[in-house]
Every structure is written in structure tokens, then in C-alpha cells.
Design an enzyme around this catalytic site. Structure first.
Site, short mmCIF file in Angstrom:
data_model
loop_
_atom_site.label_atom_id
_atom_site.label_comp_id
_atom_site.label_asym_id
_atom_site.label_seq_id
_atom_site.Cartn_x
_atom_site.Cartn_y
_atom_site.Cartn_z
N LYS A 1 0.85 -1.19 0.00
CA LYS A 1 0.00 0.00 0.00
C LYS A 1 0.89 1.24 0.00
CE LYS A 1 -3.51 -2.38 2.78
NZ LYS A 1 -4.23 -2.40 4.08
N ARG B 1 5.98 1.84 7.29
CA ARG B 1 5.37 1.22 8.46
C ARG B 1 6.10 -0.09 8.75
NH1 ARG B 1 -0.20 -2.20 9.07
NH2 ARG B 1 -0.19 -2.34 11.34
N ASP C 1 4.85 0.21 14.72
CA ASP C 1 3.54 -0.05 15.33
C ASP C 1 3.64 -0.17 16.84
OD1 ASP C 1 1.99 -0.08 13.02
OD2 ASP C 1 0.99 -1.94 13.60
N ASN D 1 -9.66 -5.76 10.13
CA ASN D 1 -9.38 -7.18 10.05
C ASN D 1 -8.52 -7.60 11.24
OD1 ASN D 1 -9.49 -9.78 8.76
ND2 ASN D 1 -7.35 -9.49 8.22
N PHE E 1 -17.20 -8.48 7.48
CA PHE E 1 -18.36 -8.29 8.35
C PHE E 1 -19.63 -8.00 7.57
CE2 PHE E 1 -16.14 -8.95 12.11
CZ PHE E 1 -16.98 -8.79 13.21
N ARG E 2 -19.52 -7.48 6.37
CA ARG E 2 -20.72 -7.28 5.56
C ARG E 2 -21.32 -8.63 5.17
NH1 ARG E 2 -17.50 -3.31 1.66
NH2 ARG E 2 -16.05 -5.02 2.09
N GLY F 1 -11.86 -0.02 9.92
CA GLY F 1 -12.94 -0.39 9.01
C GLY F 1 -14.25 -0.78 9.67
#
Length: 387
Positions: A21, A80, A137, A200, A272-273, A319
Site C-alpha cells: 500500500k 510502516r 507499530d 481485520n 463483516f458485511r 474499518g
């Protein structure tokens, strides 16, 4: 974009094992000039065989957005990195010595640090004239109180092998706590907060002012809340039990706990959707997965209310936390006696931006606060470089 606007920009890279990303962002304004993801790195028949090809693909995507990195005002590349061990907890300018030490620490995060290091090495080679900075992190949680950071195991072993609670998602927890204070127009140092990062990967933290007092993830990101594919808290004897009775190897059990557990292990899905659709169709496994997920979440909220003694604000982020109104409701329902009064008219699905979802007379304010780890990393880069 040619950089004639005078803005300084940071290219933030989050390099995983199969995806990369990226975001080019102005740390001062928070405006992202380009953002994207390169997926399926190294997969069979993928046009992206390795991280070198992935970063070159990212450069092509940036160019497609009209970005020329040579003239875009690029001042740093921020990376990151999940685990800094006890060695790295502040944003750190990357050089050969730092990278060598990070390789030594990869045993602490074998799933996360090696692909991050691949991304770092490729980025340094392709962008050699720019400062590269690692943001960890684990950094925010480095100074956890000893009572929270220490595992009750043989002290000599723990010290020798750096076994402690490190905590993860620290960049997100710090950013959201700061944004919550800004939203409430209150000094950060005077606030006691619970931050719930629900994506997630899921984690919770208890924060007093600028100092975290506890967090749910531990030596690795496996501990704590139930997650999309991770079990979260589990009796450690499950590992030896499966090794002895099911003939599984330690690596097999660890892989199962990280990749085939949590919501997907209980229901077969991790989105989750999709989980919600299955619940509405009467799927018992999906309902159980949801109940286990929210039960664990409620336990941590209750525990952190006790850790803080007095709590001013609870913030949902990431999310699921930002988008799933039902999870937010079920996480705090029935906690009125503890000072949490949700306003269902405010807790709406589909709403965007930072917002209050508790009643005005709720002793504890409940917020939804969008996270922005890329912006936080970019600002850390500028700060460490003296900008």
C-alpha cells in the site's frame, strides 16, 4: 503535479507479504495526492513477481495520477514497520546498521517484519536520494507500565528473549486519541480514553493523557480481541494439546491461530458485511462468530474502564469501528450503569467523519473517529527530520 505549490510531501509505504500500500501525502494539510495498493505480489500467474516489481507498479500508478516523484516536493519515504522490539520505538532514519538490526528482530514478527524490510530495501534502491524513515507499530506502547507490559512467566527467560507486551496499531491509537481530544476541544493531557481499533486486525487501548496504560495485543498481534482471522486470547495449553493429540506441529498451530481462526474460523467468512448477510439468513455459525467477537470486545471495554478508573471518551476506529453501527451498539449496550449511554439516532450506518454517537447526558462520550495512519507516519517523518 509538479510541486510548484511548495508543499512538502511524504511517500508512505506499507509493505506486506502479498500487497504493498502507498500514499503520497502532504503532512501539513493532510491532503493525499495519490493513494493505492498493489496486490498479489509473488502469486502464481501474477504480473507482480516480487516487491521490486510492486514498487515499480506503484510508481506507475502515481504517474497515472499525474505525480512525478522527482518534482512532487518529496522530502521523505515513511515505512510502516510492525515490530521494533525493545530497540526501536521512536521514528528512526533508516541506514544499513538500522536495517541489519531490524533483520535480527524479525523473529519477533516473522509474518510482518520481513516483507516490510523487503519494501524498505527496494525503496532505498529505487529512491536513493531521499531520507527513509521507519515508524513502528509498537512504538506508542513502549512505555507501558510494568504491570501491563510484563508477562507472569520465568523472568530470566522473558528478559533473555525480550518477551513482553509490545502492543500494535500504536500509530492508529495515538492518532485517534489526539483527534478525539481535538474533536472535543479538550486538552489531550487531561483525557482518559479507550480506543477501539476494529478492522481485520483488532486492538484496544487504555490511554491517560499521552500515555497508554494497557493494550490488548501482546508479544505479537495474535493476542487480545477476536479478529478476522486471528483467535485473540486463548489458553496457551491449546498449542501443546493440539501438538500432542492432533499431531500438529507448532508452526501448523501458529498458522491456524493466525490465519484460520477468529471470525473466519467460526463462520467461514471474515468480511463483516458478508457475516451480517449470513446472520440475517439465519446462519447459526455466523451468529456465534458475531457473539464471540462482541463478547470479547465488551470484556476489554469493561477491563479498561477499571484500568482507567475514570473514563472520558471511547473512540471506535478502523474499518469495522468506523462503518458497522451494529458492532458499536452491541459493544456498549446495557452499560448505562457504567456511564455509557448510546444515542441510536446518532449511531447511524454510512455516516462519515468524526462524530459523537453517545447521548449528550452520557457521562462517557462515545465517538467514531476515522484513523489515518499514513498521515500520522508522514508527520512522524517530518518531525524526526527536523521539519
Amino acid at each position: 503535479m509538479d510541486g510548484s505549490d511548495g508543499a512538502r510531501r511524504v511517500l508512505v509505504i506499507n509493505s506486506g507479504s502479498s500487497s504493498l500500500k502507498f500514499q503520497l501525502v502532504d503532512p501539513e494539510s493532510g491532503v493525499a495526492a495519490s493513494t493505492g495498493i498493489v496486490e498479489r505480489i509473488g502469486e502464481e500467474s501474477s504480473p507482480v513477481p516480487d516487491h521490486d516489481a510492486a514498487l515499480r507498479r506503484a510508481f506507475d500508478m502515481l504517474a497515472g495520477d499525474g505525480v512525478d516523484l522527482n518534482t512532487a516536493g518529496l522530502v521523505a519515504v515513511g515505512h510502516r514497520v510492525v515490530h521494533g522490539g525493545n530497540t526501536f520505538y521512536r521514528p528512526t532514519v533508516l541506514d544499513d546498521a538500522v536495517i541489519a538490526r531490524l533483520h535480527e528482530l524479525s523473529e519477533l514478527a516473522p509474518l510482518h517484519n520481513p516483507p516490510a524490510l523487503l519494501g524498505i530495501e527496494v525503496a532505498r534502491r529505487l529512491l536513493p536520494g531521499i531520507a527513509h524513515v521507519a515508524v513502528f507499530d509498537t512504538g506508542f506502547f513502549h512505555d507501558l507500565p510494568p504491570a501491563a507490559a510484563t508477562y507472569a512467566i520465568d523472568r530470566e527467560l522473558a528478559d533473555r528473549w525480550q518477551i513482553r507486551r509490545y502492543g500494535f496499531h500504536g500509530t492508529s491509537h495515538r492518532y485517534v486519541s489526539e483527534q478525539a481530544a481535538a474533536f472535543l476541544d479538550r486538552p489531550l493531557r487531561g483525557l482518559k480514553q479507550i480506543v477501539l481499533h476494529l478492522g481485520n486486525g483488532c486492538s484496544a487501548s487504555a490511554i491517560a493523557g499521552t500515555r497508554p496504560l494497557d493494550t490488548s495485543m501482546g508479544l505479537t498481534p495474535l493476542e487480545g480481541l477476536v479478529m478476522g482471522t486471528r483467535s485473540g486470547d486463548i489458553d496457551p495449553s491449546v498449542v501443546s494439546y493440539l501438538c500432542h493429540t492432533a499431531g500438529m506441529g507448532v508452526d501448523d498451530v501458529e498458522s491456524m491461530l493466525n490465519h484460520r481462526s477468529g471470525v473466519v474460523g467460526l463462520s467461514g467468512v471474515r468480511d463483516f458485511r458478508r457475516l451480517r448477510e449470513l446472520i440475517e439468513s439465519g446462519d447459526g455459525a455466523a451468529q456465534l462468530a458475531y457473539s464471540v467477537f462482541t463478547h470479547r470486545l465488551r470484556k476489554y471495554i469493561g477491563a479498561y474502564l477499571a484500568v482507567l478508573g475514570h473514563t472520558d471518551v471511547i473512540s471506535f476506529t478502523a474499518g469495522i469501528g468506523e462503518n458497522d453501527a451494529a458492532v458499536r451498539r452491541d459493544a456498549v449496550s446495557g452499560m448505562e450503569e457504567l456511564g455509557i449511554v448510546l444515542d441510536e439516532r446518532r449511531n447511524l450506518p454510512g455516516a462519515k467523519g468524526a462524530r459523537q454517537i453517545s447521548a449528550d447526558d452520557s457521562p462517557i462520550t462515545v465517538l467514531v473517529v476515522p484513523t489515518n495512519e499514513e498521515l500520522a507516519i508522514a508527520r512522524d517523518c517530518v518531525r524526526v527530520l527536523g521539519g
